[in-house]
Structures are given as structure tokens and as C-alpha cells.
Motif scaffolding. Sequence first.
Motif, PDB file in Angstrom:
ATOM      1  N   SER A  65       0.895  -1.044   0.095  1.00  0.00           N
ATOM      2  CA  SER A  65      -0.405  -0.139   0.369  1.00  0.00           C
ATOM      3  C   SER A  65       0.826   0.919  -0.103  1.00  0.00           C
ATOM      4  O   SER A  65       2.094   1.564   0.683  1.00  0.00           O
ATOM      5  CB  SER A  65      -0.796  -0.032   1.238  1.00  0.00           C
ATOM      6  N   ALA A  66       0.305   2.462  -0.536  1.00  0.00           N
ATOM      7  CA  ALA A  66       0.945   3.577  -0.367  1.00  0.00           C
ATOM      8  C   ALA A  66       2.084   3.776   0.834  1.00  0.00           C
ATOM      9  O   ALA A  66       2.496   3.667   1.212  1.00  0.00           O
ATOM     10  CB  ALA A  66       0.167   5.048  -0.861  1.00  0.00           C
ATOM     11  N   SER A  94       3.161  12.668   4.034  1.00  0.00           N
ATOM     12  CA  SER A  94       2.867  11.863   2.008  1.00  0.00           C
ATOM     13  C   SER A  94       3.995  12.006   1.835  1.00  0.00           C
ATOM     14  O   SER A  94       4.850  12.159   1.635  1.00  0.00           O
ATOM     15  CB  SER A  94       2.290  13.311   2.018  1.00  0.00           C
ATOM     16  N   THR A 123       3.641   4.033  -8.601  1.00  0.00           N
ATOM     17  CA  THR A 123       2.855   4.645  -9.675  1.00  0.00           C
ATOM     18  C   THR A 123       1.349   4.314 -10.649  1.00  0.00           C
ATOM     19  O   THR A 123       0.164   4.603 -10.020  1.00  0.00           O
ATOM     20  CB  THR A 123       3.475   4.235 -11.672  1.00  0.00           C
ATOM     21  N   ARG A 124       1.237   2.607  -9.369  1.00  0.00           N
ATOM     22  CA  ARG A 124       0.022   1.653  -9.414  1.00  0.00           C
ATOM     23  C   ARG A 124      -0.432   1.920  -8.258  1.00  0.00           C
ATOM     24  O   ARG A 124      -2.006   2.318  -7.612  1.00  0.00           O
ATOM     25  CB  ARG A 124       0.060   0.044  -9.365  1.00  0.00           C
ATOM     26  N   HIS A 125       0.332   2.337  -6.898  1.00  0.00           N
ATOM     27  CA  HIS A 125      -0.315   2.385  -6.025  1.00  0.00           C
ATOM     28  C   HIS A 125      -0.271   3.563  -5.215  1.00  0.00           C
ATOM     29  O   HIS A 125      -1.399   4.021  -4.336  1.00  0.00           O
ATOM     30  CB  HIS A 125       0.283   1.718  -4.744  1.00  0.00           C
ATOM     31  N   VAL A 126       0.453   4.914  -6.057  1.00  0.00           N
ATOM     32  CA  VAL A 126       0.375   5.947  -5.184  1.00  0.00           C
ATOM     33  C   VAL A 126      -0.183   6.981  -5.695  1.00  0.00           C
ATOM     34  O   VAL A 126       0.361   6.827  -7.085  1.00  0.00           O
ATOM     35  CB  VAL A 126       1.846   6.419  -5.004  1.00  0.00           C
ATOM     36  N   GLU A 127      -1.603   7.530  -5.479  1.00  0.00           N
ATOM     37  CA  GLU A 127      -2.173   8.204  -6.303  1.00  0.00           C
ATOM     38  C   GLU A 127      -1.107   9.697  -5.945  1.00  0.00           C
ATOM     39  O   GLU A 127      -0.758  10.364  -5.427  1.00  0.00           O
ATOM     40  CB  GLU A 127      -3.008   9.053  -5.766  1.00  0.00           C
ATOM     41  N   GLY A 128      -1.283   9.986  -7.941  1.00  0.00           N
ATOM     42  CA  GLY A 128      -0.722  11.971  -8.312  1.00  0.00           C
ATOM     43  C   GLY A 128       1.504  11.371  -8.122  1.00  0.00           C
ATOM     44  O   GLY A 128       2.069  12.532  -7.980  1.00  0.00           O
ATOM     45  N   GLU A 130       3.734  10.407  -9.602  1.00  0.00           N
ATOM     46  CA  GLU A 130       4.088  10.765 -11.194  1.00  0.00           C
ATOM     47  C   GLU A 130       4.401  12.302 -11.443  1.00  0.00           C
ATOM     48  O   GLU A 130       4.960  13.078 -11.151  1.00  0.00           O
ATOM     49  CB  GLU A 130       3.807  10.508 -11.618  1.00  0.00           C
ATOM     50  N   SER A 132       4.136  14.737  -8.177  1.00  0.00           N
ATOM     51  CA  SER A 132       4.753  14.759  -7.293  1.00  0.00           C
ATOM     52  C   SER A 132       6.141  14.606  -7.991  1.00  0.00           C
ATOM     53  O   SER A 132       7.039  15.538  -7.427  1.00  0.00           O
ATOM     54  CB  SER A 132       4.780  13.910  -6.103  1.00  0.00           C
ATOM     55  N   ARG A 166       2.229  11.867 -19.627  1.00  0.00           N
ATOM     56  CA  ARG A 166       2.723  12.238 -18.506  1.00  0.00           C
ATOM     57  C   ARG A 166       3.346  13.147 -17.931  1.00  0.00           C
ATOM     58  O   ARG A 166       4.282  13.671 -18.731  1.00  0.00           O
ATOM     59  CB  ARG A 166       3.204  10.675 -18.223  1.00  0.00           C
TER      60      ARG A 166
END
Length: 473
Positions: A65-66, A94, A123-128, A130, A132, A166
Motif C-alpha cells: 500500500s502507499a 505524504s 505509479t500503480r499504488h500512489v495516487e499522483g 508522477e 509529485s 504523462r
Amino acid sequence: MEFFGRQNELARLGRWYSAAERGGGSPGQCLIIRGRRRVGKSRLIDEFVRGLDAPSVFFTASNLSASQELQNFTQAVLGSDLPDAASFGTAPTSWDNALRMLAQLLPADRPSVVVIDELPYLTRHVEGFEGSLQTVWDRIMSRKPVLLLLVGSDLSIMQALNTYERPFYQRGNPVLIEPLTVADVQEMADLSPAQAIDARLVTGGMPRLCLQWPRGANLERFLEQALADPADPFITSGELAIGGEFPADTFAPQVLSAIASGERTFTSTLADIDVSRMTLSRSLTKLAEKGIVAAETPLSVKPSRETRYRITDSYLRFWLHLLQPVLGMVQRGRGDRAARRILAGWPAWRGRAVEPLVRESLARLVPDEGADWSDPDAAVEVGGYWTRSNDVEIDLVGADRAPIAKRIGYLGSVKWHETAPLARKDFAALAAVAARVPGATEETPLIGVSRARSELGPWSAVYSAQELVNAWR
């Protein structure tokens, strides 16, 4: 564990590090490094970083998880040799905050290295993530003398990272890490050129498998050792790759098994598996995006739609076609019987499987400097040629460009027998169909490639295993 080869890759990383070290208006350098699992990306980077006199942090993401990834990232920074790493003890709240804190820690007066391995998990599990990363890179990190290495095994995701839509577009320079070369394999296992090519085909150049090859051993001795234990990585790696590297919707086990015997057309592959045309088309597209399948067309001056599909990983091709059918014998403790079955099918399998390696080698080797038979501008790409009915099938076509050439530089034949050299009948067979290749003429040079050293005879040039291996040095 001893580290072999990779001199070109180490030199390339060194050049980018030197660019960061030199400084300038925007000294930060970023590489987006991709390569299939087991190809040795992490070991290469670890070897490179250990050879530097520079502070660094090396973080490897997992399928977590993130929040768990953030905790692991914090521990990686705290355990690094970055100046003031202890100040990272105030846990970031964060990922955006963590990246900013890391960027602030990087020294401004000396170069440093930051490695984020298995980036696709983030990139799959942490929203945003890329977005950041892009913001922190643009505003802080790129202004410091840092080499940022973003590493991943999912080729399609790593390639997409640098596309126009991207956030990180054009921030990083793409680098593809290939398997070990046949020259590396020869050095690792102290093999003859012909044995090195055999070992490269069987292992696919994957470092872990190459290290298992007994020094100076032929294939029979290697199989005797590898098939004695059902848990040997040579046996288990194929099954793990098939079951874990590819999404279920690619139908990878069925599709790859269907094309493992050689170069297959769409129609012949479809006939071997129970899926629809649309499903197979989607599967082949995804497998090609991941770099495990190549879609190839005949090379000539005319376009062609006669596409053939080939598994690019020769180890996986070997595993599916020769090793998978005898796994039951290995499990029952009859590795000796499994080895005999594999060796019986080996010559025919090798005769086709060696062709891509020959083409890659000749693309590096031909034209020979000073050779009077070759046109230096008409032999930079190497492919093959075939017709729909296969009444014409030519192993080697050298041309000025691909997939549609303007000029044909040479045609060639590969005869990879254990000891038999090229024969005059091989030349006659190629000469008889050469004119049917669009763009070829009576003056087009004809070359031969043989496992055993052969006389020049009527050929314009002849290449043996020794020359093919040397092409990679």
C-alpha cells in the motif's frame, strides 16, 4: 558473487554521473532504466553506485500500500549515507512531502545518487506520484548535482512514463538494460565461441542462469547438473515468469506455448489455442508491448503483411518447447531421461533459435572494414525474407533500412550444424531463390554463416561462431 560484463552499461552510467558532477545551470540528470525481470538491473546499479565516492540512497518499492511504501522509503533514506539523513526522522506525511524532504537533503556542493527501483509499483499504488515527482524534480532536485535513476521491470509502464501525456515527459533519458551478451557469457563460463552461443541461447543471457553454467561445460553437462534438482532456478524461472510477469488477459501460457516452437503466423497460432481472433490480437499486442514477443515482417524493398511472431527471450522459448514437456520426468527424479529427450530435440530447435542472434551479431559486424564485397550504407539492418507459402525462405537479408528497404546489401544462409561446414549445395540453394527477393539482383552478395569454420568458396563472405561472438566485444 562475482560481477561479470556490463562494461558498456557501467560506462554509460558513468557518463551521466559525470554530467551531474560537472554542474552547470541545471546539473541534475535523470535516467529511466527499464529491463525485464532477472536481467540484472538492480545488481548493475548497485555495482555502479558502490564504485562511486558519492552519497546515495537506494529504495526498492514492493507491491504494498502507499502508506507501507512510504514507511519503507523513510527507512531507506534514514539508512543511507546522505548528509543529514537523520533529519528524515520526522516521518513525512505524504509521498509529495517525502520527495520534497529528500530533495532538500541532497548536497548542493557535491554529486549524489538517488535510486528508486521497481517504480511501476509506486505509479500503480500512489495516487499522483508522477506529478509529485515531476514537481520536485523541476523545482528542487534538478538544480542540484544529482543522478536520479528510476528503474522498473514493467517495460510498457516505464516507456509510458516518458510519453507526452504523462507528467514526467522529457525529464528522464530512457535506458534499456538487455540480457548479458554472448561475449559476456563466454567470459563468465570460459567457453569456446560455439559453446558460448549455445549457453546464451539456453540461458537467455539472464545473469542468475549464466552463473550456473559450469566453466568449460557443454550443454549435456549443464543439463546433467540443472535437471538433477526440481527446485533449480533453471527449471523454476520459466514457470515463475509465465505465471507472474504477464496479466491474465494476455493468455500468456497458451499464446507463448503456441509460438515457442519457432516463428509463427497469426493464423497458425490461433489454430493451436482456444481463443477468439480478437483475444489473440489483444494478447499479441500486449506481449509485444512488454517486449516478450516480436512481430516481424519480411525485409525487402516492398512492403509485406506476412507477419511472424517470435518469443524474444530464448530461455523462455527453450523452456516452453524443450523443458516444459519433460518437467514430469524431472519431478520424478529422472533428470537423466529428461536430458536425453531435450538433447534429441536440441539440434532442430537450435537451428531456428540461433537466427535472431546471428542477425544481431551481423548488424554489428557487417560490413567489414575494407571489404570489397559490401556496401557500407546498404547493410546496416538485418532481417529475413519469406513468402506466404514458404516456398522462399531466406535466413539473412542485409539492407539500408527496415522494415522497408531502399537497397539490399546482401542475402545470407545460416547452417548451424554441430560439425558440418557450409557446403556448395547451401550456396546453390540460396542462389536459386535470391532473385525472388524484391530489390535483390544477380550482383547481390551472398554470405554464409556456420557453427563450424568453413571455406570461403563461392561465398562473398563466411562467418563462424568466433566472428559472431567477437562482434559483441
